[in-house]
Write a protein that holds these residues in place. Structure first.
Motif, PDB file in Angstrom:
ATOM      1  N   SER A   1       0.869  -1.374   0.105  1.00 35.80           N
ATOM      2  CA  SER A   1      -0.227   0.002   0.654  1.00 35.80           C
ATOM      3  C   SER A   1       1.449   1.365  -0.209  1.00 35.80           C
ATOM      4  O   SER A   1       0.084   1.871   0.163  1.00 35.80           O
ATOM      5  CB  SER A   1      -0.877  -0.220   1.303  1.00 35.80           C
ATOM      6  OG  SER A   1      -0.281  -0.006   2.543  1.00 35.80           O
ATOM      7  N   LYS A   2       2.296   1.311  -0.228  1.00 33.56           N
ATOM      8  CA  LYS A   2       2.649   2.198  -0.016  1.00 33.56           C
ATOM      9  C   LYS A   2       3.188   3.191   0.674  1.00 33.56           C
ATOM     10  O   LYS A   2       3.146   4.620   0.714  1.00 33.56           O
ATOM     11  CB  LYS A   2       2.586   2.869  -1.840  1.00 33.56           C
ATOM     12  CG  LYS A   2       3.658   2.200  -2.902  1.00 33.56           C
ATOM     13  CD  LYS A   2       3.035   2.932  -3.942  1.00 33.56           C
ATOM     14  CE  LYS A   2       3.421   2.046  -5.478  1.00 33.56           C
ATOM     15  NZ  LYS A   2       3.262   3.207  -6.602  1.00 33.56           N
ATOM     16  N   ARG A   3       2.890   2.681   2.099  1.00 36.53           N
ATOM     17  CA  ARG A   3       2.658   3.159   3.306  1.00 36.53           C
ATOM     18  C   ARG A   3       4.455   3.263   4.535  1.00 36.53           C
ATOM     19  O   ARG A   3       4.172   3.744   5.323  1.00 36.53           O
ATOM     20  CB  ARG A   3       1.695   2.886   4.302  1.00 36.53           C
ATOM     21  CG  ARG A   3       0.087   2.828   3.999  1.00 36.53           C
ATOM     22  CD  ARG A   3      -0.682   2.546   5.059  1.00 36.53           C
ATOM     23  NE  ARG A   3      -0.468   1.402   5.048  1.00 36.53           N
ATOM     24  CZ  ARG A   3      -1.549   0.362   5.776  1.00 36.53           C
ATOM     25  NH1 ARG A   3      -2.399   1.139   6.397  1.00 36.53           N
ATOM     26  NH2 ARG A   3      -1.583  -0.534   5.729  1.00 36.53           N
ATOM     27  N   THR A   4       4.734   2.975   3.616  1.00 38.92           N
ATOM     28  CA  THR A   4       6.339   2.494   4.590  1.00 38.92           C
ATOM     29  C   THR A   4       7.262   2.359   3.273  1.00 38.92           C
ATOM     30  O   THR A   4       7.472   1.817   1.683  1.00 38.92           O
ATOM     31  CB  THR A   4       6.387   1.614   5.640  1.00 38.92           C
ATOM     32  OG1 THR A   4       7.782   1.441   6.472  1.00 38.92           O
ATOM     33  CG2 THR A   4       6.571   0.345   4.654  1.00 38.92           C
ATOM     34  N   LYS A   5       8.384   3.967   2.604  1.00 40.62           N
ATOM     35  CA  LYS A   5       9.792   3.156   2.034  1.00 40.62           C
ATOM     36  C   LYS A   5      10.970   2.581   3.308  1.00 40.62           C
ATOM     37  O   LYS A   5      12.021   1.973   2.375  1.00 40.62           O
ATOM     38  CB  LYS A   5       9.802   5.070   1.666  1.00 40.62           C
ATOM     39  CG  LYS A   5       9.108   5.884   1.433  1.00 40.62           C
ATOM     40  CD  LYS A   5       9.735   6.720   1.396  1.00 40.62           C
ATOM     41  CE  LYS A   5       8.898   8.068   0.427  1.00 40.62           C
ATOM     42  NZ  LYS A   5       9.824   9.097   0.074  1.00 40.62           N
ATOM     43  N   THR A   6      10.676   2.287   4.265  1.00 46.55           N
ATOM     44  CA  THR A   6      11.735   1.127   4.698  1.00 46.55           C
ATOM     45  C   THR A   6      11.546  -0.295   4.327  1.00 46.55           C
ATOM     46  O   THR A   6      10.393  -1.044   4.090  1.00 46.55           O
ATOM     47  CB  THR A   6      11.738   1.201   5.992  1.00 46.55           C
ATOM     48  OG1 THR A   6      11.493   2.412   6.398  1.00 46.55           O
ATOM     49  CG2 THR A   6      12.635   0.611   6.309  1.00 46.55           C
ATOM     50  N   LYS A   7      13.217  -1.177   3.999  1.00 47.14           N
ATOM     51  CA  LYS A   7      12.717  -1.991   3.623  1.00 47.14           C
ATOM     52  C   LYS A   7      12.998  -2.872   4.852  1.00 47.14           C
ATOM     53  O   LYS A   7      14.461  -3.029   5.523  1.00 47.14           O
ATOM     54  CB  LYS A   7      14.151  -2.607   2.152  1.00 47.14           C
ATOM     55  CG  LYS A   7      13.541  -3.505   1.736  1.00 47.14           C
ATOM     56  CD  LYS A   7      15.381  -4.239   0.847  1.00 47.14           C
ATOM     57  CE  LYS A   7      15.727  -5.493   0.631  1.00 47.14           C
ATOM     58  NZ  LYS A   7      16.579  -5.674  -0.426  1.00 47.14           N
ATOM     59  N   TYR A   8      12.411  -3.364   5.270  1.00 50.80           N
ATOM     60  CA  TYR A   8      12.692  -4.905   6.227  1.00 50.80           C
ATOM     61  C   TYR A   8      12.859  -6.190   5.687  1.00 50.80           C
ATOM     62  O   TYR A   8      12.554  -6.317   5.021  1.00 50.80           O
ATOM     63  CB  TYR A   8      11.063  -5.095   7.290  1.00 50.80           C
ATOM     64  CG  TYR A   8      10.232  -3.781   7.360  1.00 50.80           C
ATOM     65  CD1 TYR A   8      11.109  -2.913   8.843  1.00 50.80           C
ATOM     66  CD2 TYR A   8       9.683  -3.016   7.202  1.00 50.80           C
ATOM     67  CE1 TYR A   8      10.584  -2.809   9.618  1.00 50.80           C
ATOM     68  CE2 TYR A   8       9.240  -1.406   7.854  1.00 50.80           C
ATOM     69  CZ  TYR A   8       9.511  -1.334   9.256  1.00 50.80           C
ATOM     70  OH  TYR A   8       9.000  -0.901   9.806  1.00 50.80           O
ATOM     71  N   ARG A   9      13.743  -6.663   6.198  1.00 47.40           N
ATOM     72  CA  ARG A   9      13.825  -7.767   6.498  1.00 47.40           C
ATOM     73  C   ARG A   9      14.172  -8.701   7.684  1.00 47.40           C
ATOM     74  O   ARG A   9      14.656  -8.954   8.471  1.00 47.40           O
ATOM     75  CB  ARG A   9      15.657  -8.176   5.684  1.00 47.40           C
ATOM     76  CG  ARG A   9      15.342  -7.306   4.239  1.00 47.40           C
ATOM     77  CD  ARG A   9      15.034  -7.924   3.424  1.00 47.40           C
ATOM     78  NE  ARG A   9      15.543  -9.283   2.617  1.00 47.40           N
ATOM     79  CZ  ARG A   9      15.611 -10.342   2.804  1.00 47.40           C
ATOM     80  NH1 ARG A   9      14.052 -10.939   2.990  1.00 47.40           N
ATOM     81  NH2 ARG A   9      15.919 -11.656   2.077  1.00 47.40           N
ATOM     82  N   LEU A  10      13.481 -10.157   7.055  1.00 49.31           N
ATOM     83  CA  LEU A  10      13.267 -10.671   8.776  1.00 49.31           C
ATOM     84  C   LEU A  10      13.984 -11.915   8.669  1.00 49.31           C
ATOM     85  O   LEU A  10      13.904 -12.544   7.573  1.00 49.31           O
ATOM     86  CB  LEU A  10      11.633 -10.996   8.612  1.00 49.31           C
ATOM     87  CG  LEU A  10      10.658  -9.918  10.020  1.00 49.31           C
ATOM     88  CD1 LEU A  10      11.250  -8.542   8.548  1.00 49.31           C
ATOM     89  CD2 LEU A  10       9.624  -9.905   9.985  1.00 49.31           C
ATOM     90  N   LEU A  11      14.570 -11.931   9.882  1.00 48.18           N
ATOM     91  CA  LEU A  11      14.992 -13.933   9.641  1.00 48.18           C
ATOM     92  C   LEU A  11      14.989 -14.705  11.323  1.00 48.18           C
ATOM     93  O   LEU A  11      15.338 -14.031  11.603  1.00 48.18           O
ATOM     94  CB  LEU A  11      16.550 -13.703   8.973  1.00 48.18           C
ATOM     95  CG  LEU A  11      17.540 -14.714   8.999  1.00 48.18           C
ATOM     96  CD1 LEU A  11      16.735 -15.879   7.828  1.00 48.18           C
ATOM     97  CD2 LEU A  11      18.688 -14.698   8.882  1.00 48.18           C
ATOM     98  N   ASN A  12      14.378 -15.469  10.787  1.00 51.11           N
ATOM     99  CA  ASN A  12      15.104 -16.429  11.855  1.00 51.11           C
ATOM    100  C   ASN A  12      16.164 -17.407  11.400  1.00 51.11           C
ATOM    101  O   ASN A  12      16.037 -18.769  10.762  1.00 51.11           O
ATOM    102  CB  ASN A  12      13.678 -17.820  12.071  1.00 51.11           C
ATOM    103  CG  ASN A  12      12.097 -16.800  12.136  1.00 51.11           C
ATOM    104  OD1 ASN A  12      12.345 -16.372  13.473  1.00 51.11           O
ATOM    105  ND2 ASN A  12      11.026 -16.722  11.612  1.00 51.11           N
ATOM    106  N   TYR A  13      16.619 -17.616  12.495  1.00 53.11           N
ATOM    107  CA  TYR A  13      18.314 -18.321  12.518  1.00 53.11           C
ATOM    108  C   TYR A  13      18.595 -18.792  13.798  1.00 53.11           C
ATOM    109  O   TYR A  13      18.847 -18.406  14.781  1.00 53.11           O
ATOM    110  CB  TYR A  13      19.900 -17.024  11.577  1.00 53.11           C
ATOM    111  CG  TYR A  13      20.736 -17.331  12.019  1.00 53.11           C
ATOM    112  CD1 TYR A  13      21.412 -18.068  10.715  1.00 53.11           C
ATOM    113  CD2 TYR A  13      21.667 -17.442  13.218  1.00 53.11           C
ATOM    114  CE1 TYR A  13      22.595 -18.604  10.982  1.00 53.11           C
ATOM    115  CE2 TYR A  13      23.127 -17.746  13.062  1.00 53.11           C
ATOM    116  CZ  TYR A  13      23.774 -19.243  12.256  1.00 53.11           C
ATOM    117  OH  TYR A  13      24.379 -19.343  11.744  1.00 53.11           O
ATOM    118  N   ALA A  14      19.211 -20.123  13.084  1.00 55.03           N
ATOM    119  CA  ALA A  14      18.564 -21.444  13.848  1.00 55.03           C
ATOM    120  C   ALA A  14      20.943 -21.563  13.724  1.00 55.03           C
ATOM    121  O   ALA A  14      21.286 -21.677  13.050  1.00 55.03           O
ATOM    122  CB  ALA A  14      18.201 -22.666  13.331  1.00 55.03           C
TER     123      ALA A  14
END
Length: 282
Positions: free
Chosen positions: A213-226
């Motif tokens: 919806s273009k409500r944020t310009k932040t690129k989020y990267r989420l990681l579950n690291y074992a």
């Protein structure tokens, strides 16, 4: 391979938050990030990295802070000495985020949040042994290992929303094989790790909707690291006290430094799906 080739910094102005930072994997990660930053921005006097270190032991956090400052004078450090098993911890963290926001002349472009703090809990618990008499202990366990993660991430996301210039944001959940595979006797540990990963999948879904919806310009990267079985106090506890102690005694643990290197490689290559579960051995 040089450390620069594995850089994950997307900006020369970064804020890094680590829970459970005083020892073990968290401490190793803090020092690795500091060295990486110093190597990448050697001659850049405009560069700055802010560490927000969260842990219970004041002496260990103080010694880590001294180590980090010795790596690079541009490192700025805030220490939150608190117990994430208590609700007061979230207030402490919220207040520090507010101070961080008000005392900054030029905004950070890149934020990194690492949920590293955690505990094993009772390592001989079976589903049939759960009873209401243990409710207080179980509530404290999930407050540390799940609720505080959700609440702190909420504070963090609201903080980012007030920063229109943030270009990149990494949120890393230090997970475990136990999140996707049952382990006898480790009931709360498996449930807590699985629930954390479910939470980050939900978060990924919400962030995708916001981006669409273009409500944020932040690129989020989420990681579950074992990170694999690390040579830490927690691993030695499993060798001595768990239902699976014989199996754990046969395992040769990994050096935390090696697992940290693998995490940096994964983040640098940036090929994982958001909220994916990635194991050291993958």
């Amino acid at each position: 391979m040089s450390s620069k080739s594995h850089s994950i910094f997307r900006s020369n102005r970064c804020c890094l938050i680590i829970t459970g930072a005083s020892k073990g994997f968290g401490r190793i990660l803090a020092k690795k990030f500091a060295n990486q930053f110093s190597d990448q921005f050697t001659d850049d006097k405009e560069s700055i990295i802010k560490f927000i270190l969260i842990a219970r032991n004041v002496n260990e956090i103080d010694s880590l802070a001294n180590e980090l400052r010795s790596i690079d004078s541009r490192i700025n450090i805030s220490k939150i000495i608190t117990d994430l098993a208590e609700t007061k911890a979230i207030d402490d963290i919220s207040q520090e985020f507010e101070r961080n926001q008000n005392n900054l002349s030029r905004p950070y472009d890149h934020y990194i949040l690492i949920h590293n703090a955690g505990s094993i809990g009772k390592a001989t618990e079976l589903c049939k042994t759960v009873n209401v008499n243990d409710a207080d202990k179980r509530n404290a366990y999930y407050r540390l290992n799940l609720y505080s993660v959700m609440e702190m991430t909420g504070i963090f996301l609201r903080h980012i929303e007030t920063k229109p210039n943030v270009s990149h944001c990494h949120i890393i959940n230090v997970s475990s094989l136990a999140a996707i595979q049952p382990m006898s006797g480790m009931l709360d540990y498996c449930v807590g790790k699985a629930a954390r990963e479910a939470y980050f999948k939900q978060l990924s879904n919400e962030l995708t909707a916001n981006n669409d919806s273009k409500r944020t310009k932040t690129k989020y990267r989420l990681l579950n690291y074992a990170p694999g079985p690390l040579d830490t106090e927690m691993f030695r506890q499993l060798q001595q006290e768990s239902t699976l102690q014989e199996q754990f005694r046969e395992i040769i643990p990994l050096k935390p430094e090696d697992s940290a290197d693998k995490l940096f490689q994964i983040l640098h290559e940036d090929k994982f799906a958001n909220a994916a579960h990635v194991d050291y051995y993958d």
